[in-house]
Each structure stands twice: as C-alpha cells, then as structure tokens.
Design a protein around this motif. Structure first.
Motif, PDB file in Angstrom:
ATOM      1  N   GLU A   1      50.590  90.984  30.047  1.00  0.00           N
ATOM      2  CA  GLU A   1      51.272  90.679  28.797  1.00  0.00           C
ATOM      3  C   GLU A   1      52.790  90.630  28.994  1.00  0.00           C
ATOM      4  O   GLU A   1      53.456  89.696  28.521  1.00  0.00           O
ATOM      5  N   ILE A   2      53.318  91.631  29.703  1.00  0.00           N
ATOM      6  CA  ILE A   2      54.763  91.654  29.932  1.00  0.00           C
ATOM      7  C   ILE A   2      55.187  90.497  30.834  1.00  0.00           C
ATOM      8  O   ILE A   2      56.205  89.839  30.584  1.00  0.00           O
ATOM      9  N   ARG A   3      54.414  90.219  31.841  1.00  0.00           N
ATOM     10  CA  ARG A   3      54.742  89.117  32.744  1.00  0.00           C
ATOM     11  C   ARG A   3      54.721  87.782  31.991  1.00  0.00           C
ATOM     12  O   ARG A   3      55.544  86.893  32.249  1.00  0.00           O
ATOM     13  N   ALA A   4      53.792  87.635  31.056  1.00  0.00           N
ATOM     14  CA  ALA A   4      53.725  86.396  30.276  1.00  0.00           C
ATOM     15  C   ALA A   4      54.953  86.251  29.381  1.00  0.00           C
ATOM     16  O   ALA A   4      55.506  85.149  29.222  1.00  0.00           O
ATOM     17  N   ILE A   5      55.398  87.362  28.792  1.00  0.00           N
ATOM     18  CA  ILE A   5      56.601  87.354  27.950  1.00  0.00           C
ATOM     19  C   ILE A   5      57.813  86.919  28.766  1.00  0.00           C
ATOM     20  O   ILE A   5      58.603  86.068  28.349  1.00  0.00           O
ATOM     21  N   VAL A   6      57.958  87.503  29.954  1.00  0.00           N
ATOM     22  CA  VAL A   6      59.114  87.199  30.803  1.00  0.00           C
ATOM     23  C   VAL A   6      59.041  85.764  31.324  1.00  0.00           C
ATOM     24  O   VAL A   6      60.055  85.049  31.357  1.00  0.00           O
ATOM     25  N   ALA A   7      57.865  85.325  31.720  1.00  0.00           N
ATOM     26  CA  ALA A   7      57.713  83.956  32.225  1.00  0.00           C
ATOM     27  C   ALA A   7      58.109  82.942  31.157  1.00  0.00           C
ATOM     28  O   ALA A   7      58.787  81.938  31.442  1.00  0.00           O
ATOM     29  N   THR A   8      57.697  83.204  29.928  1.00  0.00           N
ATOM     30  CA  THR A   8      58.052  82.301  28.825  1.00  0.00           C
ATOM     31  C   THR A   8      59.552  82.290  28.590  1.00  0.00           C
ATOM     32  O   THR A   8      60.164  81.226  28.410  1.00  0.00           O
ATOM     33  N   ALA A   9      60.175  83.474  28.598  1.00  0.00           N
ATOM     34  CA  ALA A   9      61.618  83.555  28.384  1.00  0.00           C
ATOM     35  C   ALA A   9      62.400  82.893  29.514  1.00  0.00           C
ATOM     36  O   ALA A   9      63.401  82.211  29.269  1.00  0.00           O
ATOM     37  N   LEU A  10      61.953  83.077  30.744  1.00  0.00           N
ATOM     38  CA  LEU A  10      62.621  82.444  31.885  1.00  0.00           C
ATOM     39  C   LEU A  10      62.568  80.915  31.769  1.00  0.00           C
ATOM     40  O   LEU A  10      63.545  80.216  32.065  1.00  0.00           O
ATOM     41  N   LYS A  11      61.434  80.417  31.319  1.00  0.00           N
ATOM     42  CA  LYS A  11      61.289  78.968  31.177  1.00  0.00           C
ATOM     43  C   LYS A  11      62.144  78.433  30.039  1.00  0.00           C
ATOM     44  O   LYS A  11      62.813  77.405  30.179  1.00  0.00           O
ATOM     45  N   GLN A  12      62.142  79.144  28.915  1.00  0.00           N
ATOM     46  CA  GLN A  12      62.886  78.678  27.747  1.00  0.00           C
ATOM     47  C   GLN A  12      64.395  78.808  27.919  1.00  0.00           C
ATOM     48  O   GLN A  12      65.145  77.921  27.508  1.00  0.00           O
ATOM     49  N   VAL A  13      64.840  79.891  28.526  1.00  0.00           N
ATOM     50  CA  VAL A  13      66.277  80.145  28.626  1.00  0.00           C
ATOM     51  C   VAL A  13      66.878  79.519  29.884  1.00  0.00           C
ATOM     52  O   VAL A  13      67.897  78.819  29.816  1.00  0.00           O
ATOM     53  N   PHE A  14      66.263  79.771  31.040  1.00  0.00           N
ATOM     54  CA  PHE A  14      66.812  79.298  32.319  1.00  0.00           C
ATOM     55  C   PHE A  14      66.111  78.059  32.861  1.00  0.00           C
ATOM     56  O   PHE A  14      66.539  77.506  33.871  1.00  0.00           O
ATOM     57  N   ARG A  15      64.992  77.677  32.228  1.00  0.00           N
ATOM     58  CA  ARG A  15      64.168  76.556  32.712  1.00  0.00           C
ATOM     59  C   ARG A  15      63.637  76.842  34.118  1.00  0.00           C
ATOM     60  O   ARG A  15      63.502  75.937  34.951  1.00  0.00           O
ATOM     61  N   TYR A  16      63.355  78.089  34.345  1.00  0.00           N
ATOM     62  CA  TYR A  16      62.850  78.544  35.641  1.00  0.00           C
ATOM     63  C   TYR A  16      61.372  78.870  35.497  1.00  0.00           C
ATOM     64  O   TYR A  16      60.956  79.580  34.575  1.00  0.00           O
ATOM     65  N   THR A  17      60.564  78.357  36.435  1.00  0.00           N
ATOM     66  CA  THR A  17      59.117  78.578  36.383  1.00  0.00           C
ATOM     67  C   THR A  17      58.587  79.182  37.682  1.00  0.00           C
ATOM     68  O   THR A  17      57.379  79.218  37.893  1.00  0.00           O
TER      69      THR A  17
END
Length: 373
Positions: A346-362
């Motif tokens: 759950e936490i990893r999914a939250i961070v992955a989404t934020a990284l993609k939305q803010v930094f466009r990093y996947t």
C-alpha cells in the motif's frame, strides 16, 4: 450636413479609426482582443490606457498548461507628420545592451526554473526562429538612437512626443501585466509578451554614416528597436517593433507562426525539466514540497496505525543512488519502520503514484535512512 454627419467625419480624423482597424485585423486572424485596458502607472500612481491587448492561447502537456502569446499594441495616427527613426550601425556583441530580451511569466514550477537558466532568453529567440517564426523575432538590423516626427510638407522636424508616448505606454503596460499575473492567474500558465507600435502614417529610417555627415533616408514598414528603461527602479530592456498601419495585416501570419512556435518551444522546455530529473538535485528540490504533500497524510496513517504512534510527520529526502540506479526515499526512522515501508504494497503504491505524478518517474525506489548531518 447634420450634426451626426459632422461628428462622424471629425472622429474619422482621430486615432480611433486606426485602433478599430487594427483590432478588426487581429480578430480576423483568430486573436482575442481587449481594447482600452487601463493599468496604474507605478511611477506616477495614475491610470494609463493600453490601446490594444491581443492574445492567443493553446494548451500543452496533456492540457495542463496554458500558453498565451500576447501582443501589447499602441496605435498612433498622424496626418501631418511622418515618423523618422534615426539609426546607425549596430553591434550585436555590445555587452551593455540586451538585444534578445524575453518577457515571459509562468506559475508552473518547471517552466519558472527553465526560464531562470542563464542564456535562456537568447536561446528562446533562436529556438522560435528555428520553429518557423521570422519577422516577429528578427534581430534588429540597425541601432535606433533617436526619433522625430517630420512634417510631410516641409520635412521640418517637430518633436518625439508621440513616439515617446507610444514606447513608454508599451513598456509600462508590459511591466504592469507581468506584476499583476501572480495574483490574477491561478491555473498553470505561461505568458510571452510582444510590444508593437503601429503608426498611421509613413515611416522612415534616417541612417547616419559611420564617417562624415551623410544621412541616408529609407522608407520602411517595419523596424525592431531595443528600448532601455528603468521600470520599478530596475533597468530593463524591451524589444519594440515599429509597424506602419498599412503593413500590419500582412505581418499577422508571422505572429500566428510565433504562437505555434511558442507552444512547441515552451512544451520542449517543460519536457526538458523532467528529463532525468531523478538524477538532478536542483530540479528535484523544486518539486519536493509538492511530493511531500501528496505522501504525508496517507503514509502517516499506515505507519502510525502499524506502530501505534502519532509522531510520523517528517519530510523525506529524495536522492539518486548511483550504485543501485534507484531513488532513495530517505526518512530518519528506525530500521523496523523502514523495513515495514519497503515491504508494504500500500505504501509503495502511494509513493509510486506520487513519483509519477510529481516527478514523472516510474523507475525503482526504496526507503532508506536519512541521516540529519
């Protein structure tokens, strides 16, 4: 002739007809036009009027950013006098003059960062030229150092009041718009400004010889001029394009090309900001607060629920690990907390989404210990 006919005839002698014709030409080419916009002169604290403000707007970056190409236009009519621009040879390498000023504003953090980089203004001019804009951003061909209105019958010089008024109104209106945008514009946007002085009369370049007293006269429709002004107690350079009213409709297609070039250039700058951002500390730092705001409430809930605490509220450090080629999300926490966060889907999914939305990093990432020193 009745009174209505008299006043119709007399008003046609003023500059209002010219202003109307310029506005109609802009509208016919798809520009949105605002007439008679007032602003407050920052030096004299008095209202001033800008004849015409015209703009085109296009969205980019999945419609998230609005790009405004803006034309500030002064209109002056003169039946008795022609405008003379006194000029000499230009030195584009003069270190005391900025021949490539860029007056642009954005509330988008990525574009604000890009526009602040050294050499960006000159790169902008080269970039939009390569993308198809020509006369609108052409380099000045001469150094215009003075102005005069010249009587059409006698050729006698009059003064430069009308020309000076046109220039100062443009520069001050631009300064006002740039200062007002931060409070007025809330959605993501970037504005690029162009200053145009239209004269309803003939225009001449009086070219002074390098040696001797020779002065060559050339009739022209367009001239690029670099204005140096003190605005809000700071020295500022602005590029003003002088145009005759008879040539105005013919140059609008190039301003249309400038708008499309602006869309491509600013979109490319936006993309450049995010390219390999995970490896660039300065660019990452620009967006850290936004990243933290997306993570904080949700990760805080999971960690505090797991460990029965109410103190998980720190801002993480984001850093690139060269050895493992992954992002470190650093928290000053115990190994037990970090292991839980790394293992929690759950936490990893939250961070992955934020990284993609803010930094466009996947790419890959991990939680690690952030040391305070």
């Amino acid at each position: 002739m009745d009174f209505g006919e008299i006043i119709s005839s007399e008003i046609s002698k003023t500059g209002f007809v010219l202003e109307h014709e310029i506005a109609q030409a802009l509208k016919s080419k798809g520009w949105t036009v605002i007439s008679g916009k007032y602003y407050v002169d920052d030096n004299e604290d008095t209202p001033r009027e800008m004849d015409l403000l015209a703009y085109r707007v296009t969205r980019f970056d999945n419609d998230e950013v609005e790009l405004y190409t803006t034309l500030l236009i002064s209109c002056k009519k003169s039946d008795e006098n022609a405008w003379a621009l006194l000029a000499r040879d230009i030195n584009l390498k003069d270190p005391n003059t900025d021949y490539w000023p860029l007056h642009a504003w954005s509330n988008d953090p990525a574009l604000t960062y890009q526009l602040a980089q050294p050499g960006k203004a000159k790169a902008y001019h080269a970039g939009v030229k390569a993308l198809g804009a020509n006369e609108a951003v052409a380099d000045p061909q001469v150094e215009v150092f003075a102005f005069q209105e010249m009587n059409k019958s006698s050729g006698a010089p009059k003064n430069d009041k009308a020309i000076f008024s046109a220039m100062t109104s443009l520069v001050k209106a631009q300064a006002y718009e740039l200062s007002a945008l931060p409070a007025r514009k809330k959605s993501k946007a970037v504005y690029q400004f162009n200053l145009i002085s239209v004269v309803g009369s003939e225009m001449y370049r009086l070219m002074f010889a390098n040696k001797g007293s020779g002065i060559a006269s050339t009739k022209l429709d367009s001239e690029q001029y670099i204005a140096r002004y003190i605005v809000a107690k700071r020295e500022s350079f602005s590029r003003i394009r002088f145009l005759t009213s008879s040539s105005f409709a013919n140059v609008l297609d190039d301003y249309g090309r400038l708008h499309m070039a602006n869309v491509k250039w600013f979109a490319a700058e936006h993309a450049t900001f995010f390219a390999d951002i995970e490896k660039n500390t300065d660019r990452r730092r620009i967006l850290l607060k936004k990243f933290y705001e997306q993570l904080r409430p949700r990760i805080k809930w999971y960690v505090e629920k797991k460990f029965k605490v109410s103190e998980f509220d720190e801002e993480p450090l984001v850093d690139w690990d060269e050895e493992t080629s992954e992002l470190n999300i650093g928290y000053f926490e115990s190994n037990e907390v970090l292991e839980f966060m790394n293992a929690s889907p759950e936490i990893r999914a939250i961070v992955a989404t934020a990284l993609k939305q803010v930094f466009r990093y996947t790419g890959p990432f991990k939680f690690s210990l952030d040391t305070p020193f």
